[in-house]
Design an enzyme around this catalytic site. Structure first.
Site, mmCIF file in Angstrom:
data_model
loop_
_atom_site.group_PDB
_atom_site.id
_atom_site.type_symbol
_atom_site.label_atom_id
_atom_site.label_comp_id
_atom_site.label_asym_id
_atom_site.label_seq_id
_atom_site.Cartn_x
_atom_site.Cartn_y
_atom_site.Cartn_z
ATOM 1 C CE1 TYR A 256 -2.760 -3.248 0.517
ATOM 2 C CE2 TYR A 256 -3.263 -2.555 2.757
ATOM 3 C CZ TYR A 256 -3.399 -3.458 1.727
ATOM 4 O OH TYR A 256 -4.186 -4.573 1.905
ATOM 5 C CB SER B 181 -2.728 -12.536 2.812
ATOM 6 O OG SER B 181 -3.741 -11.860 2.109
ATOM 7 C CG ASN B 182 -3.974 -12.827 -1.587
ATOM 8 O OD1 ASN B 182 -5.115 -12.644 -1.990
ATOM 9 N ND2 ASN B 182 -3.230 -11.848 -1.071
ATOM 10 C CE1 TYR C 233 -8.464 -9.510 -1.737
ATOM 11 C CE2 TYR C 233 -7.337 -10.902 -0.153
ATOM 12 C CZ TYR C 233 -7.625 -10.569 -1.463
ATOM 13 O OH TYR C 233 -7.089 -11.310 -2.496
ATOM 14 N N PRO D 226 -14.711 -6.827 1.360
ATOM 15 C CG PRO D 226 -15.012 -5.847 3.461
ATOM 16 C CD PRO D 226 -13.957 -6.131 2.423
ATOM 17 C CG LEU D 227 -18.429 -3.006 1.958
ATOM 18 C CD1 LEU D 227 -18.345 -1.539 2.355
ATOM 19 C CD2 LEU D 227 -19.820 -3.563 2.273
ATOM 20 C CE LYS E 137 -20.040 3.416 -4.792
ATOM 21 N NZ LYS E 137 -18.914 4.302 -4.406
#
Length: 318
Positions: free
Chosen positions: A75, A171-172, A219, A221-222, A230
């Protein structure tokens, strides 16, 4: 569509009180809602980010009952960690849970590297950027093709013994890779892609994780904003992984989630997050945010108490 077993994902020998979550077999505990920080300093991932907004996002999380900050070298190639490191100096470190990740090797085109020496060096560099003496959870961000996974985890176990990290994550990783990594029972937590519209982990890894007392953190999650409510059917082109029929069904089902959300005077996104928080197979959900007001909105999901019927209804919609 899966039916969730409501047996609590808690460990009998050390019951957890209130809504705190224990991470694997470690002594790390945190709340069920965290902050994903790929939009905090993640200039290599998103356009138009401002460092001051990133700092404000982290402060908003810590000021609104969110204690887990999920970051990674990738990041912003360390920038996210640096911003977090600056912010936490004004807070009680003992009340903050920091999770970071490494694997991408800057000396090899950012290809995954799980070599023990590289991982240990990555821990030290992350500690420096985060300006802290320890990292609560440290993940191997991606598996590489050559390093035996148990060797990689053993390197992190040495860092844990040295007090530099408190819990070990991967992770992954696929199920086979998780099993190899956990051959000595040292993996505490897995962070993989999962959402209501991306549910392969339920069949692929959940049973193994529960059997081996390994926590799960999803990860996205949305689903890149899809599950916030929206979007409309006219936005199908923005989500090419779904056919037009699949996308239309998701939009229709989100309108049904909105009916539940309205009963709780909540948004669709808050209600979806509440579903993850209520899911015994999920330890911590880590939605990201670009602006502090998004964090403040997400934090309100902690106040939503879905009934078993509402939980089941949402579960069966997707």
């Amino acid at each position: 569509m899966k039916t969730i077993d409501f047996n609590p994902f808690l460990f009998e020998e050390e019951p957890i009180l209130d809504n705190s979550v224990k991470i694997g077999k470690s002594d790390v505990t945190t709340g069920p809602l965290g902050l994903g920080t790929n939009k905090v300093g993640g200039h290599n991932l998103f356009d138009g980010l401002k460092d001051e907004d990133g700092a404000a996002v982290v402060k908003a999380a810590l000021n609104n009952g969110i204690s887990l900050l999920d970051t990674a070298f990738m990041y912003g190639l360390g920038k996210s960690e640096e911003i977090i490191g600056d912010v936490i100096q004004d807070y009680d470190r003992s009340k903050i849970v920091i999770a970071s990740k490494a694997a991408q090797d800057p000396n090899n085109g950012l290809k995954p590297n799980n070599d023990p020496k590289f991982l240990k060096k990555s821990v030290d560099e992350a500690l420096e950027r985060l300006n802290t003496d320890y990292i609560d959870i440290f993940y191997i961000h991606f598996p590489d093709e050559q390093t035996p996974k148990a060797e990689a985890v053993n390197a992190l176990a040495e860092e844990k013994k040295a007090g530099k990290i408190r819990a070990i994550g991967v992770s992954n990783f696929s199920l086979d890779q998780i099993k190899e990594a956990n051959i000595d029972g040292q993996v505490d937590v897995v962070e993989n892609h999962y959402s209501l519209v991306h549910r392969q982990a339920e069949d692929q890894i959940f049973a193994y994780l529960k059997e081996n007392q390994i926590s799960f953190v999803p990860y996205l999650p949305l689903a890149m904003g899809l599950l916030t409510g929206k979007y409309s059917r006219n936005d199908a082109g923005k989500f090419s992984k779904f056919s037009s029929d699949e996308f239309g069904k998701i939009i229709d089902n989100l309108s049904k989630v909105k009916i539940i959300a309205d009963k709780h005077q909540a948004t669709v996104a808050q209600t979806i997050l509440a579903w993850y928080i209520a899911n015994p197979n999920i330890s911590v959900v880590i939605p990201g945010a670009r602006l502090p007001e998004q964090v403040e909105s997400n934090a309100k999901s902690l106040d939503i108490q879905l009934s078993s019927a509402e939980f089941d209804e949402i579960d069966k919609l997707f």
